[in-house]
Structures are given as C-alpha cells and as structure tokens.
Write a protein that holds these residues in place. Structure first.
Motif, mmCIF file in Angstrom:
data_model
loop_
_atom_site.group_PDB
_atom_site.id
_atom_site.type_symbol
_atom_site.label_atom_id
_atom_site.label_comp_id
_atom_site.label_asym_id
_atom_site.label_seq_id
_atom_site.Cartn_x
_atom_site.Cartn_y
_atom_site.Cartn_z
ATOM 1 N N LEU A 123 0.879 -1.205 -0.227
ATOM 2 C CA LEU A 123 0.273 -0.094 -0.169
ATOM 3 C C LEU A 123 0.847 1.104 0.311
ATOM 4 O O LEU A 123 1.892 1.172 0.437
ATOM 5 C CB LEU A 123 -0.967 0.362 1.213
ATOM 6 C CG LEU A 123 -2.137 0.805 1.888
ATOM 7 C CD1 LEU A 123 -2.738 1.584 0.555
ATOM 8 C CD2 LEU A 123 -2.678 0.881 2.920
ATOM 9 N N VAL A 124 0.768 2.027 -1.347
ATOM 10 C CA VAL A 124 2.436 3.507 -1.604
ATOM 11 C C VAL A 124 0.846 4.355 -0.466
ATOM 12 O O VAL A 124 -0.166 4.538 -0.665
ATOM 13 C CB VAL A 124 2.061 3.179 -2.513
ATOM 14 C CG1 VAL A 124 3.125 4.738 -2.765
ATOM 15 C CG2 VAL A 124 3.072 2.361 -3.087
ATOM 16 N N LYS A 125 1.690 4.605 0.850
ATOM 17 C CA LYS A 125 0.749 5.877 1.016
ATOM 18 C C LYS A 125 2.231 6.929 1.441
ATOM 19 O O LYS A 125 0.816 8.401 1.404
ATOM 20 C CB LYS A 125 1.327 5.862 2.810
ATOM 21 C CG LYS A 125 -0.131 4.712 2.614
ATOM 22 C CD LYS A 125 0.125 4.508 4.493
ATOM 23 C CE LYS A 125 -1.130 3.720 4.806
ATOM 24 N NZ LYS A 125 -1.050 3.351 6.488
ATOM 25 N N ASP A 126 2.903 7.370 0.040
ATOM 26 C CA ASP A 126 3.156 8.358 -0.261
ATOM 27 C C ASP A 126 3.459 8.852 -1.482
ATOM 28 O O ASP A 126 4.286 7.762 -1.738
ATOM 29 C CB ASP A 126 4.403 8.892 0.960
ATOM 30 C CG ASP A 126 5.395 10.297 0.782
ATOM 31 O OD1 ASP A 126 5.537 10.511 -0.523
ATOM 32 O OD2 ASP A 126 6.537 10.490 1.722
ATOM 33 N N THR A 127 3.432 9.130 -2.697
ATOM 34 C CA THR A 127 3.979 9.977 -3.870
ATOM 35 C C THR A 127 5.720 9.735 -3.404
ATOM 36 O O THR A 127 6.110 8.973 -5.148
ATOM 37 C CB THR A 127 3.404 11.016 -3.666
ATOM 38 O OG1 THR A 127 1.959 10.959 -3.790
ATOM 39 C CG2 THR A 127 3.409 10.976 -5.848
ATOM 40 N N ALA A 128 6.483 10.318 -2.982
ATOM 41 C CA ALA A 128 7.314 9.436 -3.277
ATOM 42 C C ALA A 128 8.730 8.544 -2.993
ATOM 43 O O ALA A 128 9.346 7.786 -3.586
ATOM 44 C CB ALA A 128 8.452 10.099 -1.601
ATOM 45 N N ASN A 129 7.115 6.909 -2.895
ATOM 46 C CA ASN A 129 7.179 6.375 -3.151
ATOM 47 C C ASN A 129 7.076 5.102 -4.021
ATOM 48 O O ASN A 129 7.328 4.023 -4.310
ATOM 49 C CB ASN A 129 7.225 5.047 -1.458
ATOM 50 C CG ASN A 129 8.118 5.433 -0.175
ATOM 51 O OD1 ASN A 129 9.308 5.647 -0.302
ATOM 52 N ND2 ASN A 129 7.274 5.573 0.600
ATOM 53 N N LEU A 130 6.641 5.781 -4.963
ATOM 54 C CA LEU A 130 5.113 5.225 -5.725
ATOM 55 C C LEU A 130 5.914 4.975 -6.972
ATOM 56 O O LEU A 130 6.627 3.235 -7.046
ATOM 57 C CB LEU A 130 4.103 6.319 -5.882
ATOM 58 C CG LEU A 130 3.602 5.925 -7.364
ATOM 59 C CD1 LEU A 130 2.504 4.457 -6.858
ATOM 60 C CD2 LEU A 130 2.366 7.023 -7.769
ATOM 61 N N SER A 131 7.398 5.519 -7.490
ATOM 62 C CA SER A 131 7.680 5.095 -8.667
ATOM 63 C C SER A 131 8.971 3.810 -7.839
ATOM 64 O O SER A 131 8.851 2.901 -8.961
ATOM 65 C CB SER A 131 8.707 5.614 -9.311
ATOM 66 O OG SER A 131 8.787 6.980 -8.834
ATOM 67 N N GLY A 132 9.573 4.035 -6.877
ATOM 68 C CA GLY A 132 10.224 2.705 -6.301
ATOM 69 C C GLY A 132 9.364 1.689 -6.077
ATOM 70 O O GLY A 132 10.424 0.623 -6.573
ATOM 71 N N THR A 133 8.469 1.661 -6.175
ATOM 72 C CA THR A 133 7.794 0.703 -5.121
ATOM 73 C C THR A 133 7.392 -0.254 -6.773
ATOM 74 O O THR A 133 7.276 -1.314 -6.681
ATOM 75 C CB THR A 133 6.190 1.046 -4.370
ATOM 76 O OG1 THR A 133 6.741 2.068 -3.408
ATOM 77 C CG2 THR A 133 5.791 -0.321 -3.929
#
Lengths: 575, 186
Positions: A123-133
């Motif tokens: 569950l991605v809660k922060d856009t900063a982690n989106l592409s890396g995830t």
C-alpha cells in the motif's frame, strides 16, 4: 508517474478497467501512446488476459483495476496466477489515504484481501515512494519463483506529484533468491544419472518459467542421455510433443506409459514441478522404489509432499547447465544396457495405446474433435488456451506442443472462465498468430463477456467450444463416485452460440456431425476475426485414462465398458 | 487392465483425503525470524500459519533496530519434522523476511518469558504468595492492601509453575509476553 514507471519497465500493453479511484492513472494513459490499454469487460478477465500475455511471452503481465469491487473481482485471477507461478503486476486504486478505514464508497481492504493470494503486496501512502515501489514490484514478480504482486495506490497519492525514481535508482530489494544449485548435490545427481537403469525425467511449469534456454537445455539432456521424459499439465511444450523420448503428460489424466514409468522407475528427476496431488495420486504408494531428485527454485516446494533424496534449490536453466557440464566432463556415461531394457518395457506400455478411440455414429466424440483440430492446425503458428474440465484434459492429451509458452491453461487453481480472457491476452501479444481457446460451454459462459473485448480490439481469437451440455468433469465424478446422481451438472437454457456470436459482432459456427467437422474448423481458421465454434459433442463421454483419487499410478483406469453401458451411450470404448 | 476399483456410490474417494505417512513425532521448535518492520508483515506471518494450518504456541514481536527498521519475531511452534521444515521454508518465502533461524536445532539457546500476575488475598494467603514470589525471584511491581502484581521472568515452564502455585492463593489475572530467545555463545 505510474505510466512512466511502467514504460521504463518495458511494458507495452496493460489490461484494465477504469473507476473512480484510478482516474488519475487513466488520465495519464489518455495522454500517451506508448502503452496500449485493453479495456476488458470484467476485472477477472483483465487478470486472466494478463496471465495469457505473460505465459505466452515470458514477460510480466500488467493489470489496472479500481478500488473496492475492481480489486475484489481481480482476486480469482490473482490467485490463479499465484498457483501457476505467473508474473503479474496488478495496480489497484484505493480511496484517498485520509478516508482509508472509514468504509468509504468503493473501499475494500485490498492489501488485506490479497495478502494471501499475492507473492507480495504494497500500500503506497506517499507519492515519493510510488515509482520506486513499482520498480520493486516488477523485481519481486519476476525474480525467483514468479508470481503476482499488487500495488494499492490511494487516489490522493496518484494526484500528488513527486520526484520520479528511475529503475536504476530504485531501492534494491534484499529479495534475491539464489539461482545456482549446490554443486555437491548436482554431482550426486550426475552420478545417479550415470547409474540409472530405469530413469524418468518429470518436468513442470518451472522449465517454462525459467525461459526458453531452459527448454533447450532440457532437450539436450533428454536427447543426449536417452532418458524418457514426461511432464505435468503446466510443463507441456518444454520438451517437444513429437520428440522421440516423449511419454506424454502424467498425472490423474496422464498417459498410461507416463504414469507406469513414474511408478516403476529407479531414478526420478523432477525438474521444476511440485509433486501436486493431481500428479502423485496416493502419496504413500508414489513411485516406491525410486531415488528422487528435485530441482526447484522454491525451497518450500522441496520435501513438501514427497521426500526426495537429492534436493537442488536453484533456477532450472542454471542447474541444467551445470548438470550437463559435469555429466559431459565425466564422459557422458549412462547405463545403456539398462536403458534399453527400460525402453522395451515402456514400449510395451505404449502398446496399450491408452488414448485410442473410435469415432462411430453421427455424434462427434470430443477426442475426435481435438484430433481433427490438431491435424488441421498443427502447421500454424499456434497458441492454445483452455478453460477447465474434461476438454482441458483432452486438449492436453490430444494436442501436440512442440515449444514452450504455447499452452495457456489454469492448472493449480483450476479456474473455469480462464481461457477466453487468456486468449485475448495471448492474441494481444501475438497479433499474427493463431490463438485457439479450447473450451467447454459451461466454463466459457463464465467469462463470455470478454468476447466484447476481442471484437473491440479486433483480436481474431478462435473459441472452440466442445459443447456437451454438461459440466463434464463434475458429471464424470458423479458417475464414478456418487452413484450416477447427477446433481446440478447439466447446462440447461444454453444460449444459441451462433446468435450469441452475431450479437457480439463476430462469427458463429455450429457443427454437430463428424462429417461436417473439418469444414467447420477450416471455416473458423479462414475467417479473419473472432469466431465462436459451437461443436456439439457426445454428452456422456468420460475422460480416461484416470487415476482415481486415493490410488497410486499403477492403478489407472483405462475406461470402463460397464459404466458406459450402464448410462446407455453408444460409441467406442477405450482400450 | 485394471477394472474400476472404486465402488459406485462410494463417496470416500476424494482428492483431499490423501494423507502422507511421514513421521508423526510432534516436536516443539523455537524460531527467530528477522523481518523488515513494514506494514502488514506480522499479518503475513500469522496468515501463513493460519492459512496452512500450522500451530503457534507463542509469538513475540518487537522492532530491534530502529534505524534499519527490522523486527525480530520469535515463534514457538509444534509439528512433525516435515511440518517444521515446511514452516521454515514458507517463512523464508515471505518477501520482507530476511532470516529464519531454528534455535532448537542451531545449537544451545536461552529462552525467557516475562509475566505479570495479579494475586488478591488477605492474611496467610497474602504472606504465602509473597514468600513463594521470593523463592521464584519474582518482583512486586504493584501493591495494595489486598493485592500484589508480581513480575516474573524465566522459562515458560517456570512461569507455568509459579502461576499454578498462585492459583489457590488468589490469582485473578495473568499477562505473559511469550518467549524471546537467543542462541548461546557467539
């Protein structure tokens, strides 16, 4: 950002269905042309289509669904991919982070629901982690034993902007399963290969998943040792069906010679299979006198069902390469005399001719239908999908697979409704190829809405429906195990498939006579577009050979004349 | 060839009652599992045990590295050797799991559990509870005129023994942490 990450992962097609919680992603899709989006008619169809795409290309399939019902509809497909080790990346929308837990409209605990049916989920809660995830998700889905992963992305995370992380800079996951097998174990196996008098190689979907190189190495090993080879349902095509050492599929509806050889062998080399219960039959009587080696990338598959003597954890391709290297360096030894005796025995079993059938009378036998389909399509660039049931087993028995990635079927989960959407996914990946879905009418109806997808995207998939107006496999079990009490196993009020095809805007053909069958198949092949071929077949045909549950391999049934008489059907009896 | 071996009408033959005949000696093992402390990791571990029908006798979890965000889960489980091996392999398959150690086979280890026990009573019973607590090296961490809360650390067996003794002396509530364990030596 999502689309950019997909593009950087080499994605060229996604299967999905829009909804409120994924609108920002669909807005991105609208504004680009690199990635094609296939609009399905139901989210389950999207996942099966992505499975078909993945299975036929070796690349991960990508799915986009919305929150709530979008995600829950995808669960069956995701579970199917988990059971059959198909790499998928599923992106699901979620309600905005500040609404999670409030029973918001179209909210579901998607990561909770899919935890048990994905290899991993986020569950991605922060856009900063989106592409890396997203990059990590592709890594996890395709590394080790492949499987489906899911990324749940709340709508506010989709809307917010942040710095994009390219794949090279994404957090390198610690998830790095070893691919090289233990050398001592490999040597032990090579020694066993040199001494074996009655060996058998039993391959599974792991050979296909390991990539085309693994299939080539398998062929080299089989042909240079002259060992007989059999395969699970999932592994068909790794060794060619026309190869001289091929025994046919094994297992519950496997070939007599394959199962007898499994039972009587002295060395069993399991390559990328998992001793599934459809394969082993009665575990305590499974191949009682053999030394067993098991090559698998997943340590949890080893010693789970059957205790093995030589476990080798590693990627099939790498391990086969090492086996061949060591075996060759030691002088390519095998017990040729022993092997000759073994092959003599196998030839005796083959003489039983367990798949023989007689087409008599005016009703098409399903075996005959597949026999003709095989004859008329074997020279094509052909991909076969199936639904689940008797037709699936007959297809595995009567069609020939000479290459990997040509056979898409739901093995582990046994999902009726898999084949039509899978054929859509396969045709997307191979637009010029002949894609046939061998179906039963009941399975096919489960996801028939995807015919609309095929028509919309001009995908000339051929739906070869063997219509027995029954849930054939259920009916067969009821006949054999439940005193011929056919509870709910007939298909009543079936649609007219020809009219249905016309309603969808494609071609419909109906055939009910063996004499007209070839012409109908040719007409199906000649038509430039999707076709539904309604092939009415013998209603009470049973699928043999069969290992009844709770019996070992050498207690196969090869058809039973009495049973057939009892239900009053005409037609030939299997040997 | 073999005739139909199954009787018509028989419902005993199902694909799902095939039972392998492995060793059925039940063993108790203590597993230490090092995981990324991320959302849902405990649910994955517990879901694995419930989904595949394994036992959890005790489970302890806490973050042990606040900068690296890793947690240590200590699980006491029971099963046949085959099942224990499966549990370890299945745990190892979970993506955020870094290491799985079977402390029961990897050499000697120490296992400790902490418990809080509330004992209420007056007169002789109260004196006896305090005297036994002293023998068990339990500390009094809360006291009223009519009750004590004892804190005791030790093996699970020791805590069982202490709780059993406190029973007739007015034990009214117990809280236990579950087992934490480390291998001995380096």
């Amino acid at each position: 950002m999502v689309v950019q990450a997909l593009r950087d992962q080499g994605v060229d097609v996604v299967f999905g269905y829009p909804g409120g919680a994924v609108l920002p992603i669909y807005d991105e899709i609208f504004q680009q042309n690199d990635i094609r989006h296939v609009l399905v008619r139901h989210e389950q169809g999207a996942v099966h289509a992505a499975e078909g795409y993945a299975r036929s290309t070796g690349k991960p399939g990508v799915v986009i669904v919305t929150s709530g019902p979008g995600a829950t509809n995808a669960v069956t497909g995701i579970t199917d991919a988990l059971m059959d080790s198909i790499p998928l990346v599923v992106l699901s929308g979620q309600v905005p982070t500040f609404m999670i837990g409030n029973d918001a409209f179209q909210e579901a605990d998607t990561v909770g629901i899919t935890r048990a049916c994905t290899k991993h989920n986020w569950l991605v809660k922060d856009t900063a982690n989106l592409s890396g995830t997203i990059h990590e998700a592709f890594h996890v889905a395709t590394t080790g034993r492949p499987g489906p992963v899911l990324i749940d992305i709340p709508k506010d995370v989709q809307f917010a902007s942040s710095t994009y992380t390219p794949p090279q800079k994404a957090r390198t996951s610690h998830y790095q399963p070893p691919v090289k097998g233990d050398m001592d174990s490999i040597k032990e196996l090579v020694e066993a290969i040199e001494k074996a008098k009655k060996p058998i190689i039993y391959t599974g979907g792991g050979v296909i998943n390991s990539g085309p190189a693994a299939s080539l190495l398998l062929r080299e090993l089989v042909d240079s040792t002259n060992f007989p080879v059999t395969s699970t349902l999932m592994g068909l095509g790794a060794y060619p069906g026309t190869g001289k050492n091929w025994l046919g599929m094994l297992g519950m509806h496997g070939l007599y010679e394959a199962n007898m050889a499994m039972h009587d062998c002295d060395l069993m080399i399991n390559i990328g299979a998992r001793f599934d219960d459809r394969i082993t039959g009665l575990v305590s009587a499974f191949s009682p006198n053999s030394k067993k080696a098991h090559i698998d990338i997943d340590p949890s598959s080893v010693n789970k069902v059957i205790r093995v003597d030589i476990p080798i954890i590693g990627d099939v391709g790498h391990v086969l390469e090492d086996i061949l290297k060591i075996w060759k360096s030691r002088g390519r030894k095998t017990d040729k005399e022993g092997l000759q005796g073994w092959w003599t025995k196998i030839e005796e079993w083959k003489k039983i001719d367990c798949l023989s059938f007689k087409q008599t009378g005016s009703v098409i036998k399903p075996q005959y239908a597949l026999h003709r389909l095989e004859e008329l399509t074997r020279d094509h660039d052909r991909y076969i999908c199936t639904e689940v049931g008797q037709h699936q087993m007959w297809a595995a028995q009567y069609l020939t697979f000479n290459d990997p990635n040509r056979w898409m079927t739901s093995g582990g989960l046994g999902t009726m409704g898999y084949g039509l959407p899978a054929s859509v996914g396969v045709q997307m990946a191979h637009p010029e190829a002949l894609v046939i879905n061998v179906a039963g009418e009941a399975s096919w109806l489960m996801n028939m809405q995807e015919m609309g997808t095929a028509v919309q995207f001009r995908l000339p998939v051929k739906q070869f429906i063997m219509n027995n107006e029954r849930l054939g496999m259920v009916r067969q079990w009821q006949e054999l195990l439940h005193g011929e009490r056919y509870s709910q196993s007939w298909s009543e009020a079936l649609p007219d498939f020809v009219k249905l095809a016309e309603a969808f805007g494609c071609k419909g053909i109906k055939v009910d006579n063996p004499d007209d069958l070839d012409e109908a198949i040719k007409e199906m092949l000649a038509y430039d577009g999707p076709v539904i071929l309604d092939c009415l077949v013998e209603k009470h045909e049973n699928c043999f050979p069969m290992i009844p549950s709770g019996e070992p391999h050498n207690k196969m049934l090869l058809g039973d004349a009495k049973t057939k008489d009892a239900i009053g059907t005409s037609g030939a009896v299997l040997v | 060839m073999s005739a139909l071996k199954i009787k018509k009408g028989s419902t005993k033959h199902s694909a799902y009652n095939l039972r392998p005949d492995f060793s059925d000696v039940i063993e108790t093992h203590t597993l230490a599992v090092l995981v990324d402390n991320e959302a849902g990791v405990l649910a994955r571990v517990i879901g694995l045990f419930s989904g595949r029908g394994y036992n959890i006798d005790s489970l302890t979890v806490a973050e042990i590295d606040h900068t690296g965000h890793t947690s240590r889960i200590t699980i006491v489980t029971t099963g046949t050797p085959q099942v224990i091996e499966q549990i370890k392999a299945q745990l190892g398959r979970i993506v955020p799991v870094h290491e799985v150690h079977d402390l029961s086979v990897e050499g000697p280890s120490v296992e400790r559990e902490l418990a809080l026990l509330k004992v209420a009573g007056l007169g002789d019973k109260r004196v006896e509870a305090l005297r036994l607590a002293d023998i068990f090296r339990a500390n009094v961490v809360d006291s009223t005129l009519e009750s004590f809360v004892f804190e005791i650390t030790g093996t699970s067996d020791k805590i069982d023994a202490f709780a059993e003794l406190m029973g007739p002396l007015g034990l009214i509530e117990v809280a236990r942490t579950g087992v934490a364990a480390l291998s001995r030596g380096q």
